[in-house]
Design an enzyme around this catalytic site. Sequence first.
Site, PDB file in Angstrom:
ATOM      1  N   TYR A  10      90.333 -16.492  47.875  1.00 27.47           N
ATOM      2  CA  TYR A  10      90.216 -17.059  49.220  1.00 27.47           C
ATOM      3  C   TYR A  10      91.497 -16.765  50.013  1.00 27.47           C
ATOM      4  CZ  TYR A  10      86.177 -19.542  47.368  1.00 27.47           C
ATOM      5  OH  TYR A  10      84.970 -19.834  46.804  1.00 27.47           O
ATOM      6  N   ASN A  61      78.030 -19.270  55.148  1.00 28.75           N
ATOM      7  CA  ASN A  61      77.492 -17.913  55.238  1.00 28.75           C
ATOM      8  C   ASN A  61      75.956 -17.951  55.217  1.00 28.75           C
ATOM      9  OD1 ASN A  61      76.770 -15.212  54.906  1.00 28.75           O
ATOM     10  ND2 ASN A  61      77.705 -15.017  52.880  1.00 28.75           N
ATOM     11  N   CYS A  82      79.640 -13.232  49.617  1.00 26.65           N
ATOM     12  CA  CYS A  82      80.615 -14.301  49.419  1.00 26.65           C
ATOM     13  C   CYS A  82      80.781 -14.642  47.941  1.00 26.65           C
ATOM     14  CB  CYS A  82      80.240 -15.530  50.240  1.00 26.65           C
ATOM     15  SG  CYS A  82      78.578 -16.127  49.975  1.00 26.65           S
ATOM     16  N   HIS A  83      79.845 -14.203  47.096  1.00 27.23           N
ATOM     17  CA  HIS A  83      79.999 -14.422  45.660  1.00 27.23           C
ATOM     18  C   HIS A  83      81.189 -13.650  45.091  1.00 27.23           C
ATOM     19  CE1 HIS A  83      77.395 -10.847  45.937  1.00 27.23           C
ATOM     20  NE2 HIS A  83      77.952 -10.478  44.790  1.00 27.23           N
ATOM     21  N   GLU A 111      77.267  -7.214  38.700  1.00 22.15           N
ATOM     22  CA  GLU A 111      78.132  -6.197  39.287  1.00 22.15           C
ATOM     23  C   GLU A 111      79.230  -5.717  38.344  1.00 22.15           C
ATOM     24  OE1 GLU A 111      79.674  -7.310  43.101  1.00 22.15           O
ATOM     25  OE2 GLU A 111      77.697  -7.856  43.872  1.00 22.15           O
TER      26      GLU A 111
END
Length: 167
Positions: A102, A125, A133-134, A160
């Site tokens: 962040y 979001n 945002c993950h 990912e």
Amino acid sequence: MHWSMAEGTPLGTLWVVASARGVRRVIFGDEGEWEWARVQAAWPEMERREEGMAAQALAQILEYLQGKRRAFTVPLDPEGTLFQQKVWMETARIPYGQTLTYRELACRIGQPGAARAVGRALGANPLPILIPCHRVVAADGRLGGYTGGRHLKRWLLHLEGAPLAAE
């Protein structure tokens, strides 16, 4: 406004809402049913379509969830404050499989002391996954919060191949 829906995804039921300009909302996860009812009340003129931008975005998200897509090409039309827009657009630049904290994200938008405000903007979001945002985590590498639930954030980062801290 129009919408498309897929059931039985790894995220549960998934709804996508689009305007003529772009995708407005992506809804899923722990609060998905409640949020979907809220969106329907806000935009009662919406209609379900099996073609168009919402359907195209839904197809791209499903490809992503199957590991067949790393980037999205649908136009986005999120609604938010100027600060939120700035945070979301910078978040959209985080590469697949990588994370930022962040604080790092706050520094990237030129506001190094705004890590908490960045977290609040990400919590608002309207386009999770499309605006990833993950991929934003706490300073110690822990997950932090996520609209769809922390278990889904962990699942997406695992999909990912992003590095995860032990929790």
